[in-house]
Motif scaffolding. Structure first.
Motif, PDB file in Angstrom:
ATOM      1  N   THR A  61       0.832  -1.202   0.000  1.00 30.10           N
ATOM      2  CA  THR A  61       0.000   0.000   0.000  1.00 30.10           C
ATOM      3  C   THR A  61       0.867   1.252   0.000  1.00 30.10           C
ATOM      4  OG1 THR A  61      -1.893  -1.057   1.083  1.00 30.10           O
ATOM      5  CG2 THR A  61      -1.690   1.323   1.340  1.00 30.10           C
ATOM      6  N   ASN A  64       2.348   1.807  -3.460  1.00 34.46           N
ATOM      7  CA  ASN A  64       1.346   2.408  -4.345  1.00 34.46           C
ATOM      8  C   ASN A  64       1.164   3.891  -4.046  1.00 34.46           C
ATOM      9  OD1 ASN A  64       0.898  -0.069  -5.586  1.00 34.46           O
ATOM     10  ND2 ASN A  64      -0.721  -0.631  -4.143  1.00 34.46           N
ATOM     11  N   ARG A  67       3.795   6.108  -5.321  1.00 33.24           N
ATOM     12  CA  ARG A  67       3.710   6.244  -6.779  1.00 33.24           C
ATOM     13  C   ARG A  67       2.489   7.041  -7.204  1.00 33.24           C
ATOM     14  NH1 ARG A  67       2.828   0.829  -8.663  1.00 33.24           N
ATOM     15  NH2 ARG A  67       3.492   1.399 -10.776  1.00 33.24           N
ATOM     16  N   LEU A  69      -0.684   6.206  -6.588  1.00 34.55           N
ATOM     17  CA  LEU A  69      -1.736   5.297  -7.025  1.00 34.55           C
ATOM     18  C   LEU A  69      -2.523   4.776  -5.834  1.00 34.55           C
ATOM     19  CD1 LEU A  69       0.333   3.131  -9.551  1.00 34.55           C
ATOM     20  CD2 LEU A  69      -1.005   5.184 -10.058  1.00 34.55           C
ATOM     21  N   SER A  70      -3.752   4.399  -6.065  1.00 36.53           N
ATOM     22  CA  SER A  70      -4.530   3.688  -5.063  1.00 36.53           C
ATOM     23  C   SER A  70      -4.319   2.188  -5.247  1.00 36.53           C
ATOM     24  CB  SER A  70      -6.019   4.022  -5.190  1.00 36.53           C
ATOM     25  OG  SER A  70      -6.523   3.541  -6.431  1.00 36.53           O
ATOM     26  N   ASP A  71      -4.711   1.400  -4.256  1.00 40.77           N
ATOM     27  CA  ASP A  71      -4.513  -0.045  -4.335  1.00 40.77           C
ATOM     28  C   ASP A  71      -5.319  -0.688  -5.457  1.00 40.77           C
ATOM     29  OD1 ASP A  71      -2.768   0.047  -2.250  1.00 40.77           O
ATOM     30  OD2 ASP A  71      -4.162  -0.679  -0.734  1.00 40.77           O
ATOM     31  N   ASP A  73      -5.759   0.633  -8.448  1.00 40.00           N
ATOM     32  CA  ASP A  73      -5.287   1.069  -9.758  1.00 40.00           C
ATOM     33  C   ASP A  73      -4.741  -0.126 -10.544  1.00 40.00           C
ATOM     34  OD1 ASP A  73      -3.147   2.240 -11.727  1.00 40.00           O
ATOM     35  OD2 ASP A  73      -4.332   3.964 -11.078  1.00 40.00           O
ATOM     36  N   ALA A  76      -1.138  -0.849  -9.885  1.00 41.18           N
ATOM     37  CA  ALA A  76      -0.727  -0.877  -8.483  1.00 41.18           C
ATOM     38  C   ALA A  76      -0.088  -2.212  -8.116  1.00 41.18           C
ATOM     39  CB  ALA A  76      -1.930  -0.613  -7.581  1.00 41.18           C
ATOM     40  N   TYR A  91       8.596  -1.604  -8.959  1.00 44.71           N
ATOM     41  CA  TYR A  91       7.426  -0.914  -9.490  1.00 44.71           C
ATOM     42  C   TYR A  91       7.881   0.475  -9.935  1.00 44.71           C
ATOM     43  CZ  TYR A  91       4.596  -4.650  -7.565  1.00 44.71           C
ATOM     44  OH  TYR A  91       4.059  -5.886  -7.300  1.00 44.71           O
TER      45      TYR A  91
END
Length: 408
Positions: A61, A64, A67, A69-71, A73, A76, A91
């Motif tokens: 988490t 993400n 970066r 992003l949400s989980d 995405d 992600a 990632y």
């Protein structure tokens, strides 16, 4: 004598023309190549960040969130209640692929040995480590911290899921709950445990992976920026989410430092014989698009922020007021360039009637001024837009004020 002087002048002009051709064919392309190489080295500077800790501590988490992003995405890192990372997994940052966050396998198993673990995940691969813990300090945290310190590797201890700790504390003692006191107790406990493990002056930060803008994330950003140097610092400042006004200003400053390189490259291109001015527009348009992405003002970034902050893209988009923030196109860029350059075009034509090389150089100077003014003004506008968007995204329970736009 007068005729001889005219012939001599013509010869000098011919010499200048030949010299200009030589400079333009050799010097200008070489300088342009070196300048482009410098800019490329900034954009491609590698930065490898290791995220490690026990299973269930929220490593994925956090990866993400860092970066942007949400989980949920599509790009992600996978998350879950059980360990989802079997081996070190990189990632890349969505906007800066050379910045990679590595989700490392969880620690804390009965057979865990810190030295062997660091060897298995490739200790030397990473620029620094984020050691993630939640709920309470465990022996595996002490072992891993000791091993990292012993190996001389930079690491930062992150106590995650602080929002859950605060909710639990509020439930247990509703009458005597004080958020600042709970946070201070968590911080002091982590520092004490790390010092007991032999870590000198441990750096501890309290975070929430799902509410990254809260608690110690701004302090973590500032600390990392202070301790990294050169291109890696540049990459970090552009990669980590800019979730506060201070972070937005810091990002603006790091981009502003290199405006002159972009403008000079546009100037050199315009000084090359036979190349139309329209090429500058394409170069500058690409730069402006990267600036807008960096401040999270493009459609993909606004959508990602809306998902993370539970807002709506339309609500966030309404906060973008700068002319180039609202519309970034070849026509809009050309219009701004023309406004700046119009007053200097006559001078370039006048110079060119006598010395063609001078016309190219003056045209290049006009291009530099126009490009610099364009980029500088756009950067200021994007930064202001970004702060307004953040206020709209994270202002809980109240609507942001209607933005006052001064664009044409």
């Amino acid at each position: 004598m007068f005729s001889s002087a005219l012939q001599s002048l013509e010869l000098r002009e011919q010499d200048l023309a030949e010299m200009g051709s030589l400079l333009q064919s050799r010097v200008v392309p070489e300088v342009s190549r070196q300048l482009q190489s410098l800019l490329d080295s900034l954009d491609s500077a590698p930065l490898d960040i290791a995220v490690t800790g026990e299973s269930g501590a929220g490593k994925s988490t956090l990866v993400n969130a860092l970066r942007g992003l949400s989980d949920c995405d599509p790009c992600a890192a996978p998350t879950g209640v059980v360990e989802t990372t079997a081996e070190p997994t990189p990632y890349p940052h969505p906007g800066l692929p050379s910045v990679r966050l590595w989700d490392l396998p969880g620690t804390g198993t009965p057979s865990f040995r810190a030295e062997r673990y660091l060897e298995q995940v490739g200790l030397e691969r990473y620029d620094f480590f984020l050691l993630v813990a939640s709920e309470r300090f465990r022996e595996s945290h002490a072992q891993l911290a000791q091993a990292l310190a012993g190996a001389g590797r930079r690491f930062y201890f992150l106590r995650t899921k602080v929002d859950q700790d605060l909710r639990a504390s509020r439930f247990r003692r509703p009458a005597g709950f004080h958020e600042g006191q709970v946070l201070a107790e968590l911080q002091e406990d982590c520092v004490r445990q790390l010092e007991r493990a032999g870590v000198a002056a441990p750096r501890v930060f309290l975070l929430s992976g799902v509410q990254l803008h809260l608690y110690d994330f701004p302090r973590l950003q500032a600390t990392l920026a202070e301790e990294l140097q050169g291109h890696k610092r540049h990459a970090l400042l552009l990669a980590l989410p800019a979730l506060t006004a201070t972070a937005v200003q810091r990002r603006k400053e790091v981009l502003r430092c290199h405006i002159w390189k972009k403008a000079l490259l546009a100037c050199l291109v315009s000084a090359l014989p036979g190349l139309p001015l329209q090429l500058n527009v394409n170069m500058l348009l690409e730069t402006l698009a990267s600036y807008r992405r960096s401040f999270g003002l493009d459609e993909a970034s606004l959508g990602a922020l809306a998902r993370v902050s539970a807002g709506s893209p339309e609500r966030l988009r309404a906060q973008v007021c700068s002319a180039l923030g609202r519309e970034l196109s070849p026509a809009s860029v050309q219009d701004v360039l023309s406004q700046v350059a119009r007053c200097g075009q006559a001078a370039a034509r006048l110079a060119g009637t006598r010395v063609p090389l001078l016309q190219n150089l003056v045209a290049g100077g006009i291009s530099f001024v126009a490009a610099y003014a364009l980029l500088h003004g756009a950067l200021e506008g994007f930064a202001t837009d970004a702060q307004r968007v953040l206020e709209a995204a994270y202002r809980t329970g109240e609507d942001p004020p209607e933005p006052v736009c001064f664009c044409d």
